[in-house]
Write an enzyme that holds these catalytic residues in place. Structure first.
Site, PDB file in Angstrom:
ATOM      1  N   CYS A  73     -57.236  -0.731  88.469  1.00 17.25           N
ATOM      2  CA  CYS A  73     -57.562  -0.801  89.890  1.00 17.25           C
ATOM      3  C   CYS A  73     -59.026  -1.180  90.009  1.00 17.25           C
ATOM      4  CB  CYS A  73     -57.287   0.530  90.587  1.00 17.25           C
ATOM      5  SG  CYS A  73     -57.629   0.475  92.364  1.00 17.25           S
ATOM      6  N   GLY A  74     -59.279  -2.410  90.403  1.00 21.92           N
ATOM      7  CA  GLY A  74     -60.643  -2.902  90.466  1.00 21.92           C
ATOM      8  C   GLY A  74     -61.501  -2.202  91.497  1.00 21.92           C
ATOM      9  N   ASN A 147     -53.221  -5.252  85.157  1.00 23.28           N
ATOM     10  CA  ASN A 147     -51.940  -4.923  85.783  1.00 23.28           C
ATOM     11  C   ASN A 147     -51.296  -6.234  86.251  1.00 23.28           C
ATOM     12  OD1 ASN A 147     -53.637  -5.442  87.938  1.00 23.28           O
ATOM     13  ND2 ASN A 147     -53.203  -3.566  89.036  1.00 23.28           N
ATOM     14  N   HIS A 149     -49.532  -9.259  88.418  1.00 24.98           N
ATOM     15  CA  HIS A 149     -49.622  -9.831  89.763  1.00 24.98           C
ATOM     16  C   HIS A 149     -48.850 -11.132  89.862  1.00 24.98           C
ATOM     17  CE1 HIS A 149     -52.827  -7.382  91.737  1.00 24.98           C
ATOM     18  NE2 HIS A 149     -53.139  -7.117  90.479  1.00 24.98           N
ATOM     19  N   GLU A 197     -49.375  -3.886  97.268  1.00 26.37           N
ATOM     20  CA  GLU A 197     -49.624  -3.254  95.984  1.00 26.37           C
ATOM     21  C   GLU A 197     -48.417  -2.464  95.513  1.00 26.37           C
ATOM     22  OE1 GLU A 197     -53.258  -1.494  94.721  1.00 26.37           O
ATOM     23  OE2 GLU A 197     -54.263  -2.053  96.593  1.00 26.37           O
ATOM     24  N   ARG A 198     -48.110  -2.635  94.245  1.00 28.15           N
ATOM     25  CA  ARG A 198     -47.056  -1.888  93.591  1.00 28.15           C
ATOM     26  C   ARG A 198     -47.318  -0.384  93.747  1.00 28.15           C
ATOM     27  NH1 ARG A 198     -47.219  -2.103  87.084  1.00 28.15           N
ATOM     28  NH2 ARG A 198     -49.321  -1.465  87.681  1.00 28.15           N
ATOM     29  N   CYS A 206     -57.463  -5.303  97.592  1.00 27.95           N
ATOM     30  CA  CYS A 206     -56.994  -5.054  96.226  1.00 27.95           C
ATOM     31  C   CYS A 206     -57.916  -5.813  95.286  1.00 27.95           C
ATOM     32  CB  CYS A 206     -55.548  -5.508  96.061  1.00 27.95           C
ATOM     33  SG  CYS A 206     -54.909  -5.287  94.372  1.00 27.95           S
ATOM     34  N   GLY A 209     -55.984  -7.737  92.690  1.00 27.68           N
ATOM     35  CA  GLY A 209     -55.328  -8.831  93.385  1.00 27.68           C
ATOM     36  C   GLY A 209     -56.293  -9.970  93.674  1.00 27.68           C
TER      37      GLY A 209
END
Length: 266
Positions: A73-74, A147, A149, A197-198, A206, A209
């Protein structure tokens, strides 16, 4: 017994952060869902627990609001760096480097991955574009930035019913670890982005993202690095060249510090 937490956000993507480096903070999926509930808990998109690490200044564990664990998670990484001053952050998505300035935080992520089994996708296929379609969305680029995308380039990001299509794509059997869904619009030399977001749904911003979408835009030669990415909650700047790590720069905001009785959550 009360446990201290910090409420922070990166461009509106909000987090509850527990620092468990000195005393354990026991968490499981059910407890995370209660804490993330905006009516019966504290409320957040993701919950973060910090622990000791033998590879970095600290380890960052990430849970989505639905109780599922996430690799990266950025926006959370920027918040953690701003909160703790950490220069290196270990995560399930890889080792991150951080540099906090007066008004923004820069995070360096590992190089992106593009192979079907690195996303991962259930069966061998092209990933730029993915030969699949969902309603009006087709021809996505698949990118793993810690993660997974999908990035769809569209004419009008606001016109996509992402809240309806996002869950269909997230839970498609083609993606065994589920997937984050981005719709990106190139506008005036910038990237306009919305993300489903998942495990969290539509969010204000995100970070991963933004990284995945900027990488996809650069690979398609739609934009050149650095890429300014505008999201509902604000903007990030993404630097990337093929074969290199990704550098993400943007704001991180501390909202308040509080205490919660974890055992009292029902």
């Amino acid at each position: 017994m009360a446990t201290t937490f910090h409420k922070m956000h990166g461009l509106g993507n909000d987090f509850v952060i527990f620092d468990a480096r000195e005393a354990d903070v026991p968490l499981d999926a059910a407890r995370v869902r209660l804490l993330a509930d905006r009516h019966r808990g504290i409320g957040c998109d993701q919950l973060i627990r910090l622990s000791p690490s033998d590879k970095a200044d600290l380890l960052m564990d990430i849970w989505n609001a639905d109780g599922g664990e996430a690799e990266a998670c950025g926006n959370a990484a920027r918040c953690v760096a701003a909160l703790t001053g950490a220069k290196t952050i270990d995560s399930a998505g890889g080792l991150l480097e951080a540099e906090a300035g007066d008004d923004s935080v820069s995070i360096t992520l590992p190089p992106p991955r593009f192979q079907w089994d690195e996303i991962p996708i259930a069966d061998p296929m092209d990933t730029a574009p993915v030969p699949m379609a969902w309603d009006v969305l087709e021809g996505a680029d698949a990118v793993n930035v810690g993660n997974p995308h999908l990035v769809f380039f569209v004419d009008d990001a606001d016109a996509v019913a992402l809240g309806e299509i996002g869950p269909q794509i997230e839970h498609d059997p083609a993606f065994p670890e589920r997937i984050n869904v981005n719709v990106a619009e190139v506008r005036d030399g910038r990237l306009k982005l919305r993300t489903f977001e998942r495990g969290a749904g539509l969010t204000e911003a995100c970070g991963t993202g933004a990284c995945a979408s900027a990488v996809a835009a650069i690979r398609r030669k739609l934009l050149a690095s650095p890429v300014a990415v505008d999201m509902p909650g604000g903007s990030l700047t993404i630097h990337w060249a093929p074969g290199d790590p990704i550098v993400m720069q943007g704001a991180a905001t501390h909202v308040f510090t509080g205490e919660v009785d974890l055992e009292a959550l029902r």
